[in-house]
Design an enzyme around this catalytic site. Structure first.
Site, PDB file in Angstrom:
ATOM      1  N   GLU A 130       0.779  -1.146   0.119  1.00  0.00           N
ATOM      2  CA  GLU A 130       0.093  -0.045  -0.438  1.00  0.00           C
ATOM      3  C   GLU A 130       1.527   1.252   0.036  1.00  0.00           C
ATOM      4  OE1 GLU A 130      -2.862  -0.571  -1.917  1.00  0.00           O
ATOM      5  OE2 GLU A 130      -4.058  -0.088   0.176  1.00  0.00           O
ATOM      6  N   THR A 183      -5.650   7.717  -4.548  1.00  0.00           N
ATOM      7  CA  THR A 183      -5.583   8.096  -3.059  1.00  0.00           C
ATOM      8  C   THR A 183      -4.429   9.021  -2.299  1.00  0.00           C
ATOM      9  OG1 THR A 183      -6.203   5.805  -2.909  1.00  0.00           O
ATOM     10  CG2 THR A 183      -5.589   6.320  -0.750  1.00  0.00           C
TER      11      THR A 183
HETATM   12  N1  HSE Z   1      -8.023   5.014   4.879  1.00  0.00           N
HETATM   13  C1  HSE Z   1      -7.553   5.363   3.482  1.00  0.00           C
HETATM   14  C2  HSE Z   1      -7.673   6.635   2.951  1.00  0.00           C
HETATM   15  C3  HSE Z   1      -7.991   4.976   2.663  1.00  0.00           C
HETATM   16  O1  HSE Z   1      -8.872   7.245   3.492  1.00  0.00           O
HETATM   17  O2  HSE Z   1      -6.812   8.017   2.331  1.00  0.00           O
HETATM   18  C4  HSE Z   1      -7.752   4.453   1.139  1.00  0.00           C
HETATM   19  O3  HSE Z   1      -8.501   3.229   0.066  1.00  0.00           O
END
Ligand code: HSE
Length: 311
Positions: A130, A183
């Site tokens: 990730e 993201t």
């Molecule tokens: N918690 C992460 C964000 C999840 O909100 O950036 C990304 O899918």
């Protein structure tokens, strides 16, 4: 055994109030990865299907390879493996696409090596992937994708992952407007600091959501889907967000929020009966702003990632 194929489900991270600490898996979709042993040491990404040619084959950038390499490094083992990825999830959708690929790869590779790690033990390797995929090693997609169900990341240092109760009949409708959000971009609009007032509101809602899950109190779950930390900034990146929220609540949803970093939105409901009305309500909003929207509905996935086939 020379090859293992595994599946990992899509996920909804954050679940409104739980930025980087809450997530659940859904049944509707996921990614598949086959890992095959080869004679020469080293990892090779052999094929990627369903990504329209957009994901990297380089082992330092591909989330499947990064995750498996992190696992091999931890074991201090040199093994040769070929990776075949079949994407079932759209990229940049907020449904945990990079997480599902990394998790499926790890579950396949772990089985191929005789399961040296328990499922939970694979989490740090998925988080390493990730980090490469989106710049942050958050676990709120990889943990539910791996373990299934509703998951809380109580702490990251050291990692403390807790599975929560999932009430019978808790249903999710995913609404995916036709555009992508990375993201990393969706994280870059967030603020580093949170006021005391917002911290209090957010903590109350996280606690309320968890109490609602355990007490099977659907109304409490619904009113706890409130996010004052990320949603106000991220909603500006999603046209029609607030109109959709109002419309789907009017159609019977308990509440709605951004799935992970968006642009997909998730609506929770008690049972699946309201799902068609929720989808129609969202489609009307997006028709009026001239944007397509895909909809999926699903129960919460309890099983998590699993091996499909060993050869
Ligand atoms: N918690 C992460 C964000 C999840 O909100 O950036 C990304 O899918």
């Amino acid at each position: 055994m020379k090859a293992v194929r595994a599946f990992a489900p899509a996920t909804v991270a954050n679940v409104s109030c739980g930025f980087d600490i809450l997530g659940f898996a859904i049944d509707a979709m996921g990614d598949e990865v086959e890992v095959r042993l080869k004679d020469e040491t080293g990892l090779v990404v052999v094929s990627i299907e369903g990504d329209q040619g957009r994901l990297p084959y380089e082992v330092e950038k591909n989330t499947c390879a990064v995750a498996i390499q992190a696992m091999l490094d931890e074991m201090d083992r040199q093994v040769g493996m070929e990776i075949y990825l079949r994407k079932g999830l759209p990229l940049g959708s907020g449904m945990g696409s990079s997480a599902a690929s990394a998790v499926a790869a790890l579950v396949a590779a772990n089985r191929l090596l005789g399961e040296p790690f328990e499922k939970k033990g694979l989490l740090p390797f998925a988080m390493a992937a990730e980090k490469v995929a989106c710049g942050a090693g958050h676990a709120d997609n990889v943990a539910p994708s791996l373990l299934g169900g509703f998951v809380l990341i109580r702490d990251y240092h050291p990692l403390d992952v807790i599975k929560l109760h999932v009430p019978e009949g808790l249903h999710c409708t995913l609404l995916h407007p036709h555009f992508e959000l990375k993201t990393s971009d969706s994280r870059s609009v967030l603020r580093d600091n949170v006021s005391l007032k917002h911290s209090t509101i957010q903590s109350g809602n996280v606690a309320g959501l968890i109490a609602g899950l355990f007490q099977e109190d659907f109304e409490l779950i619904g009113r706890s889907l409130r996010d004052v930390i990320a949603e106000p900034y991220r909603a500006t990146l999603i046209p029609g967000f607030y109109e959709t929220k109002e419309a789907v609540k009017g159609a019977g949803a308990l509440g709605m929020g951004i799935s992970g970093s968006g642009p997909t939105m998730f609506a929770l409901s008690k049972g699946s009966e309201t799902s068609p009305a929720i989808i129609r309500a969202a489609e009307q909003v997006y028709e009026s702003i001239g944007l397509g929207v895909d909809a999926y509905h699903s129960a919460v996935n309890i099983r998590g990632a699993y091996v499909i086939e060993e050869k």
